[in-house]
Design a protein around this motif. Structure first.
Motif, mmCIF file in Angstrom:
data_model
loop_
_atom_site.group_PDB
_atom_site.id
_atom_site.type_symbol
_atom_site.label_atom_id
_atom_site.label_comp_id
_atom_site.label_asym_id
_atom_site.label_seq_id
_atom_site.Cartn_x
_atom_site.Cartn_y
_atom_site.Cartn_z
ATOM 1 N N SER A 1 -18.416 -38.217 -1.709
ATOM 2 C CA SER A 1 -18.551 -39.393 -0.855
ATOM 3 C C SER A 1 -17.834 -39.343 0.591
ATOM 4 N N THR A 2 -16.771 -38.392 0.432
ATOM 5 C CA THR A 2 -15.965 -38.342 1.920
ATOM 6 C C THR A 2 -16.581 -37.573 2.952
ATOM 7 N N SER A 3 -17.786 -36.954 2.471
ATOM 8 C CA SER A 3 -18.616 -35.927 3.451
ATOM 9 C C SER A 3 -19.193 -36.713 4.595
ATOM 10 N N SER A 4 -19.555 -38.027 4.522
ATOM 11 C CA SER A 4 -20.173 -38.688 5.774
ATOM 12 C C SER A 4 -18.886 -39.090 6.459
ATOM 13 N N ARG A 5 -17.783 -39.134 6.073
ATOM 14 C CA ARG A 5 -16.473 -39.665 7.010
ATOM 15 C C ARG A 5 -16.358 -38.161 7.632
ATOM 16 N N ALA A 6 -16.237 -37.167 7.001
ATOM 17 C CA ALA A 6 -15.977 -35.907 7.677
ATOM 18 C C ALA A 6 -17.049 -35.498 8.712
ATOM 19 N N ARG A 7 -18.156 -35.757 8.462
ATOM 20 C CA ARG A 7 -19.055 -35.833 9.587
ATOM 21 C C ARG A 7 -18.803 -36.542 10.612
ATOM 22 N N GLU A 8 -18.493 -37.671 10.478
ATOM 23 C CA GLU A 8 -18.206 -38.558 11.618
ATOM 24 C C GLU A 8 -17.058 -37.933 12.307
#
Length: 143
Positions: free
Chosen positions: A21-28
């Motif tokens: 779930s943290t991948s979208s935050r890292a992508r941001e």
């Protein structure tokens, strides 16, 4: 006698680190620093505070609006500070925060790599474009 064993390289994060779930935050965050202008602004501010016009002068091709948007985004994310000096006429300067300096340190190798390989990339692009033109000329037009 000293041990001359090279230090182990840091391993990149496992692919699974980007599958949760943290991948979208890292992508941001990666989107922030991978846009067309942000790293250039960070690099320009690496030597110290500058006024808006000085930053714009250092970065060829950036519009006033895009520089404003980029500076605001970097300020919002805590990578630079905007300081309004109480003088007439008003003076505004932009400066990297400590976190902004860590981004600059992290991207120095990428900036150095790009400068080192500019000629190689230009040559590769020219060769690719020539091959594409040659192939287009060899292929009979359908009609």
């Amino acid at each position: 006698m000293t041990d001359q064993t090279p230090a182990p390289h840091k391993q990149p994060p496992a692919r699974t680190a980007f599958c949760d779930s943290t991948s979208s935050r890292a992508r941001e965050v990666l989107d922030l620093v991978a846009d067309k202008w942000s790293l250039l602004v960070v690099a320009v501010l690496g030597d110290g505070p500058l006024r808006f016009t000085e930053v714009k002068r250092c970065i060829g091709g950036i519009s006033q609006r895009m520089l404003t948007v980029t500076l605001r985004g970097l300020e919002r994310d805590g990578l630079l500070t905007r300081t309004v000096h109480a003088v007439m006429p008003p003076k505004v300067t932009y400066e990297l925060t400590p976190m902004g300096h860590t981004l600059l340190e992290a991207t120095h190798p990428l900036i150095d790599w790009s400068l080192k390989h500019l000629a190689d990339i230009d040559a590769s692009r020219e060769a690719f474009d020539r091959r594409a033109e040659d192939q287009a000329q060899e292929t009979p037009a359908s009609g």
